[in-house]
Design a protein around this motif. Structure first.
Motif, PDB file in Angstrom:
ATOM      1  N   LEU A 222      38.589  19.912  39.244  1.00  0.00           N
ATOM      2  CA  LEU A 222      38.819  21.317  39.564  1.00  0.00           C
ATOM      3  C   LEU A 222      40.026  21.807  38.778  1.00  0.00           C
ATOM      4  CD1 LEU A 222      37.137  20.230  42.025  1.00  0.00           C
ATOM      5  CD2 LEU A 222      38.376  21.883  43.438  1.00  0.00           C
ATOM      6  N   VAL A 223      39.874  22.941  38.103  1.00  0.00           N
ATOM      7  CA  VAL A 223      40.965  23.567  37.357  1.00  0.00           C
ATOM      8  C   VAL A 223      41.187  24.958  37.932  1.00  0.00           C
ATOM      9  CG1 VAL A 223      41.782  24.365  35.110  1.00  0.00           C
ATOM     10  CG2 VAL A 223      40.381  22.285  35.265  1.00  0.00           C
ATOM     11  N   PHE A 224      42.406  25.221  38.387  1.00  0.00           N
ATOM     12  CA  PHE A 224      42.746  26.533  38.953  1.00  0.00           C
ATOM     13  C   PHE A 224      43.634  27.288  37.970  1.00  0.00           C
ATOM     14  CE2 PHE A 224      41.631  24.060  42.656  1.00  0.00           C
ATOM     15  CZ  PHE A 224      40.974  24.965  43.476  1.00  0.00           C
ATOM     16  N   THR A 225      43.360  28.583  37.801  1.00  0.00           N
ATOM     17  CA  THR A 225      44.167  29.416  36.929  1.00  0.00           C
ATOM     18  C   THR A 225      44.082  30.862  37.401  1.00  0.00           C
ATOM     19  OG1 THR A 225      44.694  29.795  34.588  1.00  0.00           O
ATOM     20  CG2 THR A 225      42.358  29.967  35.226  1.00  0.00           C
ATOM     21  N   GLY A 226      44.884  31.722  36.801  1.00  0.00           N
ATOM     22  CA  GLY A 226      44.868  33.127  37.173  1.00  0.00           C
ATOM     23  C   GLY A 226      43.920  33.924  36.307  1.00  0.00           C
ATOM     24  N   ALA A 227      43.279  34.917  36.905  1.00  0.00           N
ATOM     25  CA  ALA A 227      42.397  35.800  36.131  1.00  0.00           C
ATOM     26  C   ALA A 227      43.176  36.937  35.478  1.00  0.00           C
ATOM     27  CB  ALA A 227      41.310  36.377  37.043  1.00  0.00           C
ATOM     28  N   LEU A 228      44.360  37.244  35.993  1.00  0.00           N
ATOM     29  CA  LEU A 228      45.170  38.329  35.446  1.00  0.00           C
ATOM     30  C   LEU A 228      46.106  37.792  34.374  1.00  0.00           C
ATOM     31  CD1 LEU A 228      46.183  40.150  38.756  1.00  0.00           C
ATOM     32  CD2 LEU A 228      44.122  40.457  37.375  1.00  0.00           C
ATOM     33  N   LYS A 229      46.321  38.543  33.335  1.00  0.00           N
ATOM     34  CA  LYS A 229      47.201  38.121  32.254  1.00  0.00           C
ATOM     35  C   LYS A 229      48.628  37.958  32.765  1.00  0.00           C
ATOM     36  CE  LYS A 229      48.778  39.369  27.607  1.00  0.00           C
ATOM     37  NZ  LYS A 229      48.557  38.001  27.087  1.00  0.00           N
ATOM     38  N   GLY A 230      49.198  36.787  32.515  1.00  0.00           N
ATOM     39  CA  GLY A 230      50.594  36.547  32.870  1.00  0.00           C
ATOM     40  C   GLY A 230      50.853  36.266  34.338  1.00  0.00           C
ATOM     41  N   VAL A 231      49.780  36.065  35.116  1.00  0.00           N
ATOM     42  CA  VAL A 231      49.957  35.810  36.547  1.00  0.00           C
ATOM     43  C   VAL A 231      49.030  34.681  36.994  1.00  0.00           C
ATOM     44  CG1 VAL A 231      49.853  36.751  38.885  1.00  0.00           C
ATOM     45  CG2 VAL A 231      50.536  38.227  36.988  1.00  0.00           C
ATOM     46  N   PHE A 232      49.599  33.648  37.570  1.00  0.00           N
ATOM     47  CA  PHE A 232      48.801  32.615  38.261  1.00  0.00           C
ATOM     48  C   PHE A 232      48.553  33.128  39.681  1.00  0.00           C
ATOM     49  CE2 PHE A 232      48.457  28.703  40.802  1.00  0.00           C
ATOM     50  CZ  PHE A 232      47.431  28.061  40.130  1.00  0.00           C
ATOM     51  N   ILE A 233      49.522  33.018  40.543  1.00  0.00           N
ATOM     52  CA  ILE A 233      49.593  33.765  41.805  1.00  0.00           C
ATOM     53  C   ILE A 233      51.034  34.259  41.883  1.00  0.00           C
ATOM     54  CG2 ILE A 233      49.477  33.692  44.321  1.00  0.00           C
ATOM     55  CD1 ILE A 233      47.645  31.216  44.016  1.00  0.00           C
ATOM     56  N   GLU A 234      51.252  35.560  41.892  1.00  0.00           N
ATOM     57  CA  GLU A 234      52.624  36.091  41.894  1.00  0.00           C
ATOM     58  C   GLU A 234      53.411  35.504  43.063  1.00  0.00           C
ATOM     59  OE1 GLU A 234      55.646  38.860  40.401  1.00  0.00           O
ATOM     60  OE2 GLU A 234      53.754  38.198  39.548  1.00  0.00           O
ATOM     61  N   HIS A 235      52.890  35.675  44.258  1.00  0.00           N
ATOM     62  CA  HIS A 235      53.414  35.062  45.481  1.00  0.00           C
ATOM     63  C   HIS A 235      52.526  35.549  46.614  1.00  0.00           C
ATOM     64  CE1 HIS A 235      55.229  38.985  46.346  1.00  0.00           C
ATOM     65  NE2 HIS A 235      55.960  38.902  45.239  1.00  0.00           N
ATOM     66  N   TYR A 236      52.780  35.128  47.836  1.00  0.00           N
ATOM     67  CA  TYR A 236      51.982  35.621  48.959  1.00  0.00           C
ATOM     68  C   TYR A 236      52.373  37.076  49.230  1.00  0.00           C
ATOM     69  CZ  TYR A 236      48.941  35.294  52.967  1.00  0.00           C
ATOM     70  OH  TYR A 236      47.886  35.487  53.834  1.00  0.00           O
ATOM     71  N   ASP A 237      51.422  37.854  49.696  1.00  0.00           N
ATOM     72  CA  ASP A 237      51.629  39.276  49.958  1.00  0.00           C
ATOM     73  C   ASP A 237      52.634  39.447  51.099  1.00  0.00           C
ATOM     74  OD1 ASP A 237      51.484  41.970  50.557  1.00  0.00           O
ATOM     75  OD2 ASP A 237      49.307  42.079  50.363  1.00  0.00           O
ATOM     76  N   VAL A 238      53.836  39.923  50.772  1.00  0.00           N
ATOM     77  CA  VAL A 238      54.910  40.033  51.760  1.00  0.00           C
ATOM     78  C   VAL A 238      54.586  41.085  52.813  1.00  0.00           C
ATOM     79  CG1 VAL A 238      57.373  40.510  52.089  1.00  0.00           C
ATOM     80  CG2 VAL A 238      56.609  39.192  50.113  1.00  0.00           C
ATOM     81  N   SER A 239      53.789  42.078  52.460  1.00  0.00           N
ATOM     82  CA  SER A 239      53.435  43.091  53.467  1.00  0.00           C
ATOM     83  C   SER A 239      52.640  42.460  54.608  1.00  0.00           C
ATOM     84  CB  SER A 239      52.635  44.229  52.827  1.00  0.00           C
ATOM     85  OG  SER A 239      51.362  43.794  52.389  1.00  0.00           O
ATOM     86  N   GLU A 240      51.812  41.460  54.315  1.00  0.00           N
ATOM     87  CA  GLU A 240      51.087  40.756  55.380  1.00  0.00           C
ATOM     88  C   GLU A 240      52.050  39.942  56.239  1.00  0.00           C
ATOM     89  OE1 GLU A 240      47.748  38.411  54.259  1.00  0.00           O
ATOM     90  OE2 GLU A 240      46.579  40.124  53.537  1.00  0.00           O
ATOM     91  N   LEU A 241      53.020  39.318  55.600  1.00  0.00           N
ATOM     92  CA  LEU A 241      53.997  38.539  56.365  1.00  0.00           C
ATOM     93  C   LEU A 241      54.843  39.455  57.249  1.00  0.00           C
ATOM     94  CD1 LEU A 241      55.217  36.067  53.587  1.00  0.00           C
ATOM     95  CD2 LEU A 241      53.432  35.711  55.315  1.00  0.00           C
TER      96      LEU A 241
ATOM     97  N   ALA B  37      54.285  32.145  38.977  1.00  0.00           N
ATOM     98  CA  ALA B  37      53.816  31.499  40.206  1.00  0.00           C
ATOM     99  C   ALA B  37      55.036  31.247  41.076  1.00  0.00           C
ATOM    100  CB  ALA B  37      53.091  30.192  39.897  1.00  0.00           C
ATOM    101  N   MET B  38      55.256  32.128  42.024  1.00  0.00           N
ATOM    102  CA  MET B  38      56.410  32.012  42.911  1.00  0.00           C
ATOM    103  C   MET B  38      55.930  31.899  44.355  1.00  0.00           C
ATOM    104  SD  MET B  38      59.041  34.851  41.284  1.00  0.00           S
ATOM    105  CE  MET B  38      57.916  36.235  41.607  1.00  0.00           C
ATOM    106  N   GLY B  39      56.813  31.441  45.236  1.00  0.00           N
ATOM    107  CA  GLY B  39      56.495  31.388  46.654  1.00  0.00           C
ATOM    108  C   GLY B  39      55.217  30.632  46.917  1.00  0.00           C
ATOM    109  N   GLY B  40      54.288  31.268  47.647  1.00  0.00           N
ATOM    110  CA  GLY B  40      53.023  30.625  47.963  1.00  0.00           C
ATOM    111  C   GLY B  40      52.215  30.270  46.732  1.00  0.00           C
ATOM    112  N   GLY B  41      52.456  30.967  45.617  1.00  0.00           N
ATOM    113  CA  GLY B  41      51.764  30.641  44.376  1.00  0.00           C
ATOM    114  C   GLY B  41      52.210  29.315  43.805  1.00  0.00           C
ATOM    115  N   PHE B  42      53.520  29.062  43.805  1.00  0.00           N
ATOM    116  CA  PHE B  42      53.972  27.776  43.290  1.00  0.00           C
ATOM    117  C   PHE B  42      53.717  26.663  44.303  1.00  0.00           C
ATOM    118  CE2 PHE B  42      56.938  24.502  41.773  1.00  0.00           C
ATOM    119  CZ  PHE B  42      56.419  24.385  40.489  1.00  0.00           C
ATOM    120  N   GLU B  43      53.687  26.992  45.585  1.00  0.00           N
ATOM    121  CA  GLU B  43      53.301  25.984  46.579  1.00  0.00           C
ATOM    122  C   GLU B  43      51.880  25.492  46.307  1.00  0.00           C
ATOM    123  OE1 GLU B  43      55.624  26.828  50.676  1.00  0.00           O
ATOM    124  OE2 GLU B  43      54.533  28.552  49.893  1.00  0.00           O
ATOM    125  N   PHE B  44      50.998  26.395  45.883  1.00  0.00           N
ATOM    126  CA  PHE B  44      49.652  25.965  45.510  1.00  0.00           C
ATOM    127  C   PHE B  44      49.722  24.998  44.337  1.00  0.00           C
ATOM    128  CE2 PHE B  44      45.637  25.971  43.391  1.00  0.00           C
ATOM    129  CZ  PHE B  44      44.712  26.025  44.417  1.00  0.00           C
TER     130      PHE B  44
END
Length: 269
Positions: free
Chosen positions: A53-72, A119-126
């Motif tokens: 399995l290979v995981f990557t980001g579909a958006l240019k320059g973004v893997f996962i920015e971080h978890y959505d803080v508004s949800e938190l 890849a910060m926060g929840g993104g780098f945790e992934f």
């Protein structure tokens, strides 16, 4: 729009699954993406033809920015309204995201993070839950900056980062909320390598090699190495010699050792 995109690529008799995170415009992880990711991981781990399995980001320059803080923040407001309090005397249960990361770590298949941007926060945790981390060079930031908004890394960030870079460095990074470039991440051991882009090409080269390895040996090695830090040495050695013998009598082990003895295979890569 699907937040999780899956592409399958053939690698001989095996398949490599490329999973892309797609949540424009900012590339946040959120509850909807976690739900789609849970189903995707279940399906791919259950598919015997998928070897890597290979995981990557579909958006240019973004893997996962971080978890959505508004949800938190919404969760915080809901719990505060109920007067909720928390203590280590009563541990919080795992969320769906926690369970996904644990499944990827325990999976018998190799998992590669092709980190194509921030890849910060929840993104780098992934990323840290993946077996191999390759980061594309660029103006991107990796790490656990949660303290800067009054919280901590809650999906394994404190635990996995300390195992990767050691207690002293993990404390410095986490307490300062400092994120690092791909090259510094590689020098610290947060990622295996920083590479010139596109990172997916590098990841697929590695994935093809992994897909060609005997899957039973891959699974046994991953299990032993992943559990080594938490397993007493005597127990780990006993498990290792047992799984060594299991591979020695397996079809792949018997065939490949025979080819080496016959001079038609080398033991070096």
């Amino acid at each position: 729009m699907s937040l999780i995109e899956i592409e399958r690529r053939e690698a001989g008799a095996a398949t490599i699954a490329i999973v892309r995170f797609n949540n424009p415009p900012k590339g946040y992880m959120n509850a909807a993406m976690v739900g789609e990711l849970d189903a995707a991981v279940d399906g791919l781990l259950g598919d015997e033809s998928v070897r890597v399995l290979v995981f990557t980001g579909a958006l240019k320059g973004v893997f996962i920015e971080h978890y959505d803080v508004s949800e938190l923040l919404a969760l915080s407001e809901k719990l505060r309204a109920k007067g909720a309090s928390f203590s280590l005397d009563r541990l919080s249960p795992e969320s769906g995201y926690h369970r996904i990361l644990a499944r990827l770590e325990a999976a018998p298949k190799p998992v590669i993070a092709a980190i194509n941007g921030t890849a910060m926060g929840g993104g780098f945790e992934f990323c840290m839950a993946c077996d191999i981390r390759l980061a594309e060079r660029g103006p991107y930031w990796l790490g656990q900056p949660e303290i800067n908004i009054g919280i901590l890394a809650g999906a394994g960030g404190t635990q996995r980062l300390a195992r990767l870079v050691g207690e002293a460095r993990a404390l410095e990074l986490s307490l300062m909320g400092r994120t690092v470039s791909p090259d510094e991440a590689a020098s610290l051991g947060m990622v295996h390598a920083a590479v010139d882009g596109p990172v997916l090409d590098h990841a697929l080269t590695m994935a093809r090699r992994l897909a060609a390895q005997p899957p039973r040996a891959v699974a046994h090695i991953k299990r032993l190495v992943r559990s080594a830090a938490e397993t007493p040495l005597s127990q780990g050695l006993a498990q290792e010699r047992t799984l060594f013998m299991d591979l020695a009598v397996s079809d792949d082990g018997h065939r490949l050792m025979g080819e080496f003895v016959a001079g038609t295979r080398t033991i070096r890569d």
